[in-house]
Design a protein around this motif. Structure first.
Motif, PDB file in Angstrom:
ATOM      1  N   SER A 235       0.801  -1.225   0.000  1.00  0.00           N
ATOM      2  CA  SER A 235       0.000   0.000   0.000  1.00  0.00           C
ATOM      3  C   SER A 235       0.837   1.280   0.000  1.00  0.00           C
ATOM      4  N   GLU A 236       1.924   1.327   0.748  1.00  0.00           N
ATOM      5  CA  GLU A 236       2.757   2.544   0.763  1.00  0.00           C
ATOM      6  C   GLU A 236       3.415   2.779  -0.589  1.00  0.00           C
ATOM      7  N   TRP A 237       3.941   1.718  -1.195  1.00  0.00           N
ATOM      8  CA  TRP A 237       4.560   1.865  -2.513  1.00  0.00           C
ATOM      9  C   TRP A 237       3.520   2.296  -3.550  1.00  0.00           C
ATOM     10  N   LEU A 238       2.341   1.707  -3.493  1.00  0.00           N
ATOM     11  CA  LEU A 238       1.277   2.064  -4.426  1.00  0.00           C
ATOM     12  C   LEU A 238       0.903   3.536  -4.292  1.00  0.00           C
ATOM     13  N   PHE A 239       0.696   3.981  -3.057  1.00  0.00           N
ATOM     14  CA  PHE A 239       0.311   5.379  -2.865  1.00  0.00           C
ATOM     15  C   PHE A 239       1.446   6.320  -3.272  1.00  0.00           C
ATOM     16  N   ASP A 240       2.671   5.959  -2.941  1.00  0.00           N
ATOM     17  CA  ASP A 240       3.817   6.794  -3.337  1.00  0.00           C
ATOM     18  C   ASP A 240       3.900   6.892  -4.860  1.00  0.00           C
TER      19      ASP A 240
ATOM     20  N   ARG B 291       3.569  10.309  -6.925  1.00  0.00           N
ATOM     21  CA  ARG B 291       4.645  10.754  -7.820  1.00  0.00           C
ATOM     22  C   ARG B 291       4.158  10.982  -9.242  1.00  0.00           C
ATOM     23  N   THR B 292       3.195  10.178  -9.693  1.00  0.00           N
ATOM     24  CA  THR B 292       2.732  10.316 -11.074  1.00  0.00           C
ATOM     25  C   THR B 292       1.557  11.275 -11.219  1.00  0.00           C
TER      26      THR B 292
END
Length: 156
Positions: free
Chosen positions: A13-18, A22-23
């Motif tokens: 979840s953290e990587w997905l939200f980051d 970013r995009t």
């Protein structure tokens, strides 16, 4: 290009939200303004619906795709490619997978794109999506039937 896909899990979840931040932060800020807490809550709620897969290329997480199959259509909820991996045909390969799914299910494929994200809007138009609604901030698009993989195969 050999992309791999795996189902996203809660630990992602953290990587997905980051990756989303970013995009998309610049576009969301332009359209609505950015509130990190509201965006995080909305993003988490959205991910609980449909399927979300992380896309990897050469063992590097390079993006994710999130879609939802509804009774009469498929919604592409989100397709994000990390900025440093953009312009390498990753998005094209990922969207082809979702286009193939909608064709296999014989359901139209819909998506929303922020109008201020002109690059994405133009890209979706080039690959066969047509605008069916536009409220000035968000354009709703549908894949034209003649653009579906099955239609191209039948008419090749």
């Amino acid at each position: 290009m050999n992309l791999d896909y795996r189902q996203a899990v809660p630990e992602d979840s953290e990587w997905l939200f980051d990756t989303y931040r970013r995009t998309m932060k610049g576009f969301v800020t332009s359209a609505y303004g950015w509130d990190d807490n509201l965006q995080r809550a909305g993003f988490a709620k959205s991910l609980r619906q449909g399927a979300c897969q992380i896309v990897t290329w050469e063992d590097n997480q390079c993006g994710f795709v999130h879609w939802e199959v509804e009774p009469d259509l498929v919604w592409l909820r989100m397709l994000c490619v990390v900025p440093e991996m953009q312009n390498r045909s990753i998005g094209r390969a990922v969207i082809a997978k979702v286009m193939s799914l909608s064709s296999h299910l014989q359901k139209p494929l819909y998506l929303n794109v922020l109008v201020c994200n002109q690059v994405a809007y133009d890209w979706y138009s080039r690959i066969g999506f047509v605008e069916i609604e536009n409220d000035g901030q968000v354009s709703t698009m549908v894949l034209a039937p003649s653009s579906s993989p099955a239609h191209r195969e039948r008419h090749a």
